[in-house]
Design a protein around this motif. Structure first.
Motif, PDB file in Angstrom:
ATOM      1  N   VAL A 182     -64.407 -21.471  62.250  1.00 35.51           N
ATOM      2  CA  VAL A 182     -64.615 -21.570  60.806  1.00 35.51           C
ATOM      3  C   VAL A 182     -64.024 -20.331  60.145  1.00 35.51           C
ATOM      4  O   VAL A 182     -64.509 -19.214  60.351  1.00 35.51           O
ATOM      5  N   LYS A 183     -62.967 -20.523  59.365  1.00 33.64           N
ATOM      6  CA  LYS A 183     -62.334 -19.400  58.660  1.00 33.64           C
ATOM      7  C   LYS A 183     -62.832 -19.361  57.227  1.00 33.64           C
ATOM      8  O   LYS A 183     -62.666 -20.314  56.466  1.00 33.64           O
ATOM      9  N   CYS A 184     -63.445 -18.236  56.878  1.00 36.39           N
ATOM     10  CA  CYS A 184     -63.923 -18.036  55.509  1.00 36.39           C
ATOM     11  C   CYS A 184     -62.800 -17.409  54.688  1.00 36.39           C
ATOM     12  O   CYS A 184     -62.391 -16.270  54.937  1.00 36.39           O
ATOM     13  N   LEU A 185     -62.290 -18.146  53.731  1.00 38.58           N
ATOM     14  CA  LEU A 185     -61.021 -17.819  53.096  1.00 38.58           C
ATOM     15  C   LEU A 185     -61.067 -16.593  52.195  1.00 38.58           C
ATOM     16  O   LEU A 185     -60.033 -15.962  51.963  1.00 38.58           O
ATOM     17  N   MET A 186     -62.240 -16.237  51.673  1.00 36.76           N
ATOM     18  CA  MET A 186     -62.319 -15.061  50.817  1.00 36.76           C
ATOM     19  C   MET A 186     -62.289 -13.770  51.625  1.00 36.76           C
ATOM     20  O   MET A 186     -62.185 -12.687  51.058  1.00 36.76           O
ATOM     21  N   ASP A 187     -62.357 -13.891  52.945  1.00 40.93           N
ATOM     22  CA  ASP A 187     -62.253 -12.729  53.825  1.00 40.93           C
ATOM     23  C   ASP A 187     -60.874 -12.666  54.476  1.00 40.93           C
ATOM     24  O   ASP A 187     -60.680 -11.982  55.480  1.00 40.93           O
ATOM     25  N   GLY A 188     -59.927 -13.390  53.903  1.00 40.79           N
ATOM     26  CA  GLY A 188     -58.571 -13.454  54.441  1.00 40.79           C
ATOM     27  C   GLY A 188     -58.160 -14.901  54.613  1.00 40.79           C
ATOM     28  O   GLY A 188     -58.943 -15.703  55.126  1.00 40.79           O
ATOM     29  N   GLN A 198     -55.375 -18.985  70.221  1.00 42.03           N
ATOM     30  CA  GLN A 198     -56.315 -19.919  70.842  1.00 42.03           C
ATOM     31  C   GLN A 198     -56.282 -21.287  70.156  1.00 42.03           C
ATOM     32  O   GLN A 198     -56.522 -22.319  70.794  1.00 42.03           O
ATOM     33  N   LEU A 199     -55.992 -21.296  68.864  1.00 37.22           N
ATOM     34  CA  LEU A 199     -55.962 -22.557  68.122  1.00 37.22           C
ATOM     35  C   LEU A 199     -54.829 -23.478  68.570  1.00 37.22           C
ATOM     36  O   LEU A 199     -54.796 -24.657  68.195  1.00 37.22           O
ATOM     37  N   GLU A 200     -53.924 -22.982  69.383  1.00 38.15           N
ATOM     38  CA  GLU A 200     -52.892 -23.828  69.964  1.00 38.15           C
ATOM     39  C   GLU A 200     -53.461 -24.733  71.051  1.00 38.15           C
ATOM     40  O   GLU A 200     -52.834 -25.721  71.443  1.00 38.15           O
ATOM     41  N   SER A 201     -54.655 -24.402  71.552  1.00 36.81           N
ATOM     42  CA  SER A 201     -55.305 -25.233  72.560  1.00 36.81           C
ATOM     43  C   SER A 201     -55.778 -26.537  71.936  1.00 36.81           C
ATOM     44  O   SER A 201     -56.338 -26.553  70.835  1.00 36.81           O
ATOM     45  N   PRO A 202     -55.603 -27.674  72.621  1.00 39.43           N
ATOM     46  CA  PRO A 202     -56.104 -28.945  72.093  1.00 39.43           C
ATOM     47  C   PRO A 202     -57.626 -29.010  72.018  1.00 39.43           C
ATOM     48  O   PRO A 202     -58.179 -29.889  71.368  1.00 39.43           O
ATOM     49  N   GLN A 203     -58.286 -28.060  72.656  1.00 45.99           N
ATOM     50  CA  GLN A 203     -59.745 -28.007  72.626  1.00 45.99           C
ATOM     51  C   GLN A 203     -60.285 -27.337  71.365  1.00 45.99           C
ATOM     52  O   GLN A 203     -61.478 -27.408  71.087  1.00 45.99           O
ATOM     53  N   TRP A 204     -59.411 -26.669  70.630  1.00 49.02           N
ATOM     54  CA  TRP A 204     -59.847 -25.898  69.458  1.00 49.02           C
ATOM     55  C   TRP A 204     -59.466 -26.616  68.167  1.00 49.02           C
ATOM     56  O   TRP A 204     -58.410 -27.246  68.073  1.00 49.02           O
ATOM     57  N   GLN A 205     -60.324 -26.459  67.165  1.00 45.20           N
ATOM     58  CA  GLN A 205     -59.998 -26.959  65.837  1.00 45.20           C
ATOM     59  C   GLN A 205     -60.360 -25.896  64.791  1.00 45.20           C
ATOM     60  O   GLN A 205     -61.283 -25.099  64.998  1.00 45.20           O
ATOM     61  N   LEU A 206     -59.632 -25.900  63.708  1.00 41.97           N
ATOM     62  CA  LEU A 206     -59.840 -24.956  62.612  1.00 41.97           C
ATOM     63  C   LEU A 206     -60.480 -25.677  61.429  1.00 41.97           C
ATOM     64  O   LEU A 206     -60.032 -26.750  61.028  1.00 41.97           O
ATOM     65  N   VAL A 207     -61.528 -25.067  60.867  1.00 46.38           N
ATOM     66  CA  VAL A 207     -62.150 -25.554  59.637  1.00 46.38           C
ATOM     67  C   VAL A 207     -62.173 -24.398  58.641  1.00 46.38           C
ATOM     68  O   VAL A 207     -62.534 -23.269  58.993  1.00 46.38           O
ATOM     69  N   GLU A 208     -61.758 -24.667  57.415  1.00 48.54           N
ATOM     70  CA  GLU A 208     -61.725 -23.627  56.386  1.00 48.54           C
ATOM     71  C   GLU A 208     -62.891 -23.798  55.423  1.00 48.54           C
ATOM     72  O   GLU A 208     -63.253 -24.925  55.062  1.00 48.54           O
ATOM     73  N   LEU A 209     -63.464 -22.672  55.023  1.00 48.41           N
ATOM     74  CA  LEU A 209     -64.586 -22.684  54.097  1.00 48.41           C
ATOM     75  C   LEU A 209     -64.287 -21.701  52.969  1.00 48.41           C
ATOM     76  O   LEU A 209     -64.063 -20.513  53.222  1.00 48.41           O
ATOM     77  N   PRO A 210     -64.244 -22.165  51.710  1.00 54.62           N
ATOM     78  CA  PRO A 210     -63.854 -21.300  50.591  1.00 54.62           C
ATOM     79  C   PRO A 210     -65.004 -20.392  50.140  1.00 54.62           C
ATOM     80  O   PRO A 210     -65.570 -20.560  49.060  1.00 54.62           O
ATOM     81  N   THR A 211     -65.318 -19.438  50.972  1.00 57.39           N
ATOM     82  CA  THR A 211     -66.361 -18.467  50.646  1.00 57.39           C
ATOM     83  C   THR A 211     -66.067 -17.173  51.381  1.00 57.39           C
ATOM     84  O   THR A 211     -65.029 -17.039  52.014  1.00 57.39           O
ATOM     85  N   GLY A 212     -66.999 -16.208  51.307  1.00 59.33           N
ATOM     86  CA  GLY A 212     -66.798 -14.919  51.935  1.00 59.33           C
ATOM     87  C   GLY A 212     -67.267 -14.874  53.377  1.00 59.33           C
ATOM     88  O   GLY A 212     -67.614 -15.883  53.988  1.00 59.33           O
ATOM     89  N   HIS A 213     -67.325 -13.657  53.899  1.00 59.69           N
ATOM     90  CA  HIS A 213     -67.542 -13.436  55.329  1.00 59.69           C
ATOM     91  C   HIS A 213     -68.971 -13.746  55.781  1.00 59.69           C
ATOM     92  O   HIS A 213     -69.220 -13.857  56.980  1.00 59.69           O
TER      93      HIS A 213
END
Length: 230
Positions: A182-188, A198-213
């Motif tokens: 989970v990437k919090c977008l206000m922290d970068g 690691q996100l290149e692995s098929p086992q990993w997924q990225l989710v974005e959340l528009p908030t801080g850390h």
């Protein structure tokens, strides 16, 4: 339904997950927030990182949990990633919440600049081996209410220095484990380079959340929904 083991980041205790835990429990999940050794109600102990790994594994094993979703925020992604490899078939998924991830043989601070590492060493020396909590200014621009910042400042405790300087010990490659980051977008806007790898692995997924850390304070319901979906 899953068993959520929620591990807070530096300076925080199990209390940091109160609002997220309430949402998950309302949806029928079992939730086990963790206070790591040396923090909050367990403060004072000079705990190292491996003790924090043991803390997490102990919760899973003592409760005989299955279908475990291990959730690590910030610093605690490092012990959570190690614990995930130790609990075997009990694991359903790892969720890193805007966190660091473990690299075998490297500590939390090893990836910092020489200047940053010198600053941390100075902080630990001046505070008797503990990493002092952040100040109010450090929480600015992170989508936090004044009330949330006040609670964090009031309840936060110094973080054991050995926990951020001891190297990680991986028993299983983290890229092999089913994982959500989970990437919090206000922290970068983008994950760090080690996470991107690691996100290149098929086992990993990225989710974005528009908030801080600290989304457990700024967007607890949205974070809980992401965890439940994962």
């Amino acid at each position: 339904m899953a068993n959520f083991v929620l591990v807070p980041g530096a300076w925080l205790g199990a209390w940091a997950w109160d609002e997220v835990a309430a949402v998950l429990r309302a949806e029928g999940h079992d939730v086990y927030p963790v206070t790591l050794s040396g923090l909050a109600e367990r403060q004072g102990a000079d705990a190292g990182q491996q003790q924090h790994v043991d803390d997490i594994v102990a919760v899973v094993e003592s409760q005989d949990l299955r279908d475990v979703v291990l959730v690590g925020h910030s610093y605690s992604g490092i012990p959570v990633g190690q614990a995930a490899g130790l609990i075997g078939e009990r694991l359903r998924r790892v969720v890193y919440v805007d966190s660091n991830i473990p690299t075998d043989g490297r500590s939390f601070v090893d990836g910092w600049s020489e200047e940053g590492q010198a600053w941390v060493r100075d902080q630990l020396e001046k505070s008797g081996g503990f990493w002092p909590p952040l100040t109010a200014d450090d929480y600015a621009g992170q989508d936090l209410s004044e009330e949330a910042v006040a609670v964090i400042l009031q309840r936060g405790t110094p973080h054991p220095g050995r926990a951020i300087t001891e190297p990680a010990r991986l028993t299983r490659a983290i890229g092999e484990l089913p994982t959500t980051y989970v990437k919090c977008l206000m922290d970068g806007p983008t994950p760090s380079s080690d996470v991107a790898e690691q996100l290149e692995s098929p086992q990993w997924q990225l989710v974005e959340l528009p908030t801080g850390h600290w989304p457990m304070f700024s967007q607890p319901t949205a974070l809980a929904k992401i965890l439940a979906t994962a």
